[in-house]
Design a protein around this motif. Structure first.
Motif, mmCIF file in Angstrom:
data_model
loop_
_atom_site.group_PDB
_atom_site.id
_atom_site.type_symbol
_atom_site.label_atom_id
_atom_site.label_comp_id
_atom_site.label_asym_id
_atom_site.label_seq_id
_atom_site.Cartn_x
_atom_site.Cartn_y
_atom_site.Cartn_z
ATOM 1 N N VAL A 26 13.963 12.909 -6.014
ATOM 2 C CA VAL A 26 13.424 12.289 -7.223
ATOM 3 C C VAL A 26 11.906 12.376 -7.146
ATOM 4 O O VAL A 26 11.308 12.100 -6.104
ATOM 5 N N THR A 27 11.290 12.800 -8.249
ATOM 6 C CA THR A 27 9.830 12.809 -8.354
ATOM 7 C C THR A 27 9.419 11.666 -9.271
ATOM 8 O O THR A 27 9.914 11.552 -10.393
ATOM 9 N N ALA A 28 8.560 10.799 -8.775
ATOM 10 C CA ALA A 28 8.135 9.620 -9.531
ATOM 11 C C ALA A 28 6.622 9.604 -9.662
ATOM 12 O O ALA A 28 5.902 9.894 -8.698
ATOM 13 N N MET B 136 0.834 -1.191 0.000
ATOM 14 C CA MET B 136 0.000 0.000 0.000
ATOM 15 C C MET B 136 0.877 1.251 0.000
ATOM 16 O O MET B 136 1.962 1.268 0.570
ATOM 17 N N ILE B 137 0.381 2.311 -0.651
ATOM 18 C CA ILE B 137 1.078 3.592 -0.667
ATOM 19 C C ILE B 137 0.397 4.483 0.365
ATOM 20 O O ILE B 137 -0.723 4.961 0.150
ATOM 21 N N THR B 138 1.059 4.668 1.492
ATOM 22 C CA THR B 138 0.431 5.352 2.617
ATOM 23 C C THR B 138 0.843 6.803 2.755
ATOM 24 O O THR B 138 0.310 7.517 3.602
ATOM 25 N N ARG B 139 1.817 7.237 1.952
ATOM 26 C CA ARG B 139 2.253 8.633 2.050
ATOM 27 C C ARG B 139 2.914 9.044 0.744
ATOM 28 O O ARG B 139 3.154 8.212 -0.137
ATOM 29 N N GLN B 140 3.260 10.327 0.663
ATOM 30 C CA GLN B 140 3.758 10.858 -0.606
ATOM 31 C C GLN B 140 5.283 10.804 -0.719
ATOM 32 O O GLN B 140 5.815 10.585 -1.799
ATOM 33 N N HIS B 141 5.992 10.977 0.390
ATOM 34 C CA HIS B 141 7.458 10.989 0.325
ATOM 35 C C HIS B 141 8.040 9.774 1.036
ATOM 36 O O HIS B 141 7.590 9.388 2.124
ATOM 37 N N TRP B 142 9.069 9.184 0.404
ATOM 38 C CA TRP B 142 9.794 8.046 0.956
ATOM 39 C C TRP B 142 11.296 8.298 0.820
ATOM 40 O O TRP B 142 11.743 8.838 -0.198
ATOM 41 N N PRO B 143 12.085 7.918 1.803
ATOM 42 C CA PRO B 143 13.542 8.033 1.639
ATOM 43 C C PRO B 143 14.054 7.254 0.423
ATOM 44 O O PRO B 143 14.889 7.748 -0.340
ATOM 45 N N VAL B 144 13.532 6.032 0.235
ATOM 46 C CA VAL B 144 13.948 5.211 -0.907
ATOM 47 C C VAL B 144 12.725 4.542 -1.517
ATOM 48 O O VAL B 144 11.879 4.009 -0.791
ATOM 49 N N GLU C 185 -5.404 5.178 -11.558
ATOM 50 C CA GLU C 185 -5.058 6.445 -10.895
ATOM 51 C C GLU C 185 -3.563 6.687 -11.006
ATOM 52 O O GLU C 185 -2.755 5.780 -10.842
ATOM 53 N N THR C 186 -3.182 7.921 -11.296
ATOM 54 C CA THR C 186 -1.777 8.295 -11.331
ATOM 55 C C THR C 186 -1.435 9.024 -10.035
ATOM 56 O O THR C 186 -2.100 9.984 -9.653
ATOM 57 N N ILE C 187 -0.402 8.544 -9.369
ATOM 58 C CA ILE C 187 0.002 9.078 -8.067
ATOM 59 C C ILE C 187 1.402 9.650 -8.193
ATOM 60 O O ILE C 187 2.297 9.026 -8.769
ATOM 61 N N GLU C 188 1.609 10.835 -7.656
ATOM 62 C CA GLU C 188 2.930 11.458 -7.673
ATOM 63 C C GLU C 188 3.600 11.252 -6.319
ATOM 64 O O GLU C 188 3.038 11.558 -5.267
ATOM 65 N N LEU C 189 4.824 10.715 -6.367
ATOM 66 C CA LEU C 189 5.599 10.436 -5.176
ATOM 67 C C LEU C 189 6.947 11.145 -5.266
ATOM 68 O O LEU C 189 7.412 11.484 -6.354
ATOM 69 N N THR C 190 7.572 11.318 -4.119
ATOM 70 C CA THR C 190 8.941 11.825 -4.090
ATOM 71 C C THR C 190 9.779 10.918 -3.199
ATOM 72 O O THR C 190 9.270 10.235 -2.312
ATOM 73 N N CYS C 191 11.084 10.930 -3.463
ATOM 74 C CA CYS C 191 12.001 10.123 -2.647
ATOM 75 C C CYS C 191 13.389 10.728 -2.708
ATOM 76 O O CYS C 191 13.716 11.492 -3.628
#
Length: 528
Positions: free
Chosen positions: A142-144, A1-9, A151-157
């Motif tokens: 990095v923006t992914a 599951m994707i529980t948040r927008q930013h991840w360290p890796v 659904e398209t989800i924008e994440l950062t890491c």
């Protein structure tokens, strides 16, 4: 599951490399997200050989107790002439790294155990049916963009690692090319279940008319790999009657159940570079190895262990970003050596004609007359051991074969207050300063680590069986009750070893240099 927008890796790909990397990152305290476009981990057999180094990594991951009952430990290989006469037997017995050198397994089982381990780690998450469709990077992150369920989800890491296989989207997006060769030969892969063949060793039929490998697996499984010839069409080869006819050539088991049949073309290729700023490649995304040495997946696991602790050290702020440049610097040469080993073994397994086949057999039979040569092949001493000449290490002032710096430290069973344990379990997850048998444990007290205090280093003393020396806290003691570690280190001088989390030797401090060890470690850290 994707529980948040930013991840360290963020790790792209839930194969053995990606899952191992994610499990280790989480164990090192780093929050990590794995995205995988498929609905689940693989269900069909793929990789079938796991070596001692990879089992040691699974020990670090924390699944070794669940994995070992699911594998065949310590199998060998027998090489046969076209007339079915054995001319070479390879059966390594060493336990230098704590496990047999060759072991049979099933990739779906390994991936299931890794996923279950990941699910138990509160700082890790995995999202299936989630495809990376775009990414970009700046100096800070990095923006992914990933697509999941329409659904398209924008994440950062902070960092993104492409473990997304031979057709890596991450590598393609970075514009990184792969170079090398593709084998002209195609191979038919047949996986069987419920076999009754009791043979524990791989059988290699070096027959120019139809080279074949028969590989044992756990729980009554067996794989056949048969070389195809020019002009043979995939559809004809995969026909049920043809598969049965080919299996009968090498002792088909009529009661076996066909699990999978597929035609493969093997590659020997490597990516031009493995890092582009905050984005990395690992596993098949970085290098492709022919299967003849059973090292494709194992090379990816080595990548994961090497990169995991470095990412963790940088993300946590304990070491600098230049440390990440050592990932490719350390891993590239050895991955290339594994590719070349596989190619050389391929020449033995698939001779071009009867003359070459005869020459190969004659060569090995002649070597068998010399005990040292026979041992070289029987114990798989031809398999290149990892050896770093540059990277996160302090090379000895004078080059010497008697130095373990840059090499994987041996692992033995030692006695602790908890009973017998493998050495790595005593060393812990991080760095360790080790006094081996023959080095007084009081030597550890003479090393000042105040200048490197942001990098936790566990002090460990392993005593000889009869050594009564006290070990002062905070150092941890263990006893080499059976003498295994002393035997593995025979011929090496006394002193202290600085061991990295992946158990490679970062530095060795002989007794005369103990007082300067703390400053040397601090200098190594500053260089990152």
């Amino acid at each position: 599951m994707i529980t948040r927008q930013h991840w360290p890796v963020i790790v792209v790909g839930a194969g053995p490399t990606g899952l191992t990397l994610a499990c280790l990152l989480a164990r090192y305290g780093i929050d990590v997200l794995v995205v995988e476009r498929n609905p689940q981990t693989v269900q069909e057999p793929r990789a079938v050989s796991i070596d001692d180094e990879s089992l040691r990594t699974m020990q670090a991951v924390g699944i070794i107790n669940e994995l070992v009952p699911q594998i065949v430990l310590g199998y060998g290989s027998e090489y046969f002439s076209p007339g079915r006469r054995r001319f070479l037997k390879v059966k390594p017995k060493t336990l230098e790294y704590g496990y047999p050198r060759r072991n049979a397994f099933r990739q779906p089982v390994l991936e299931r155990l890794l996923r279950e381990r990941l699910d138990r780690l509160s700082n890790a998450s995995i999202s299936f049916e989630t495809e990376l469709v775009e990414f970009s990077q700046s100096a800070e992150a990095v923006t992914a963009r990933v697509r999941r369920g329409g659904e398209t989800i924008e994440l950062t890491c902070n960092y993104l690692v492409g473990c997304d296989g031979s057709h890596s989207f991450v590598r393609e997006k970075l514009g990184i090319e792969m170079h090398g060769s593709t084998f002209r030969e195609r191979w038919l892969i047949i996986d069987l279940e419920q076999t009754t063949d009791p043979t524990r060793d791989t059988k290699v039929y070096c027959n120019p008319a139809r080279p074949c490998l028969s590989l044992p697996g756990p729980n009554g499984t067996r794989r056949f790999e048969l070389m195809l010839h020019d002009g043979e069409q995939d559809a004809d080869v995969l026909a049920a009657d043809n598969v049965s006819a080919l299996l009968r050539l090498y002792g088909n088991d009529d009661k076996a159940v066909l699990r999978r049949k597929v035609v493969y073309t093997f590659h020997a290729r490597m990516a031009d570079r493995w890092r582009a700023d905050r984005v990395f490649l690992a596993g098949d995304a970085a290098h492709l190895t022919p299967p003849f040495a059973g090292q494709g997946m194992n090379s990816g696991v080595r990548d994961a262990h090497n990169l995991a602790w470095k990412l963790a050290a940088v993300v946590s702020g304990r070491l600098g970003d230049r440390l990440l440049d050592t990932y490719e610097a350390e891993r590239r040469d050895h991955a290339a050596e594994m590719i070349q080993l596989a190619i050389r073994m391929g020449y033995v397994m698939m001779p071009r004609g009867l003359v070459q086949a005869f020459a190969v057999r004659t060569f090995f039979r002649a070597l068998a007359l010399f005990p040292a040569a026979r041992s070289y092949f029987a114990e798989m001493k031809y398999k290149p051991k990892p050896k770093f000449h540059r990277g996160f290490l302090l090379p000895p002032e004078t080059a010497s074969k008697q130095s373990l710096v840059g090499k994987l430290f041996p692992q033995a069973l030692v006695m602790t207050a908890n009973g017998f344990e493998l050495l790595d379990d005593v060393l812990g997850d991080g760095f360790a300063l080790l006094a081996p048998p023959g080095t007084a444990p009081q030597t550890l007290e003479n090393v000042c680590l105040e200048k490197s205090s942001q990098l936790p280093i566990r002090r460990v003393a392993v005593l000889d069986k009869e050594d009564p020396s006290p070990v002062a806290a905070p150092a941890i003691s263990a006893r080499d009750l059976r003498g295994d570690l002393a035997a593995l280190l025979a011929g090496y001088p006394a002193g202290l070893y600085l061991l990295r989390p992946d158990r490679y030797v970062a530095a060795f401090f002989p007794l005369q240099d103990i007082q300067s060890a703390g400053d040397a470690i601090a200098k190594l850290m500053r260089e990152t």
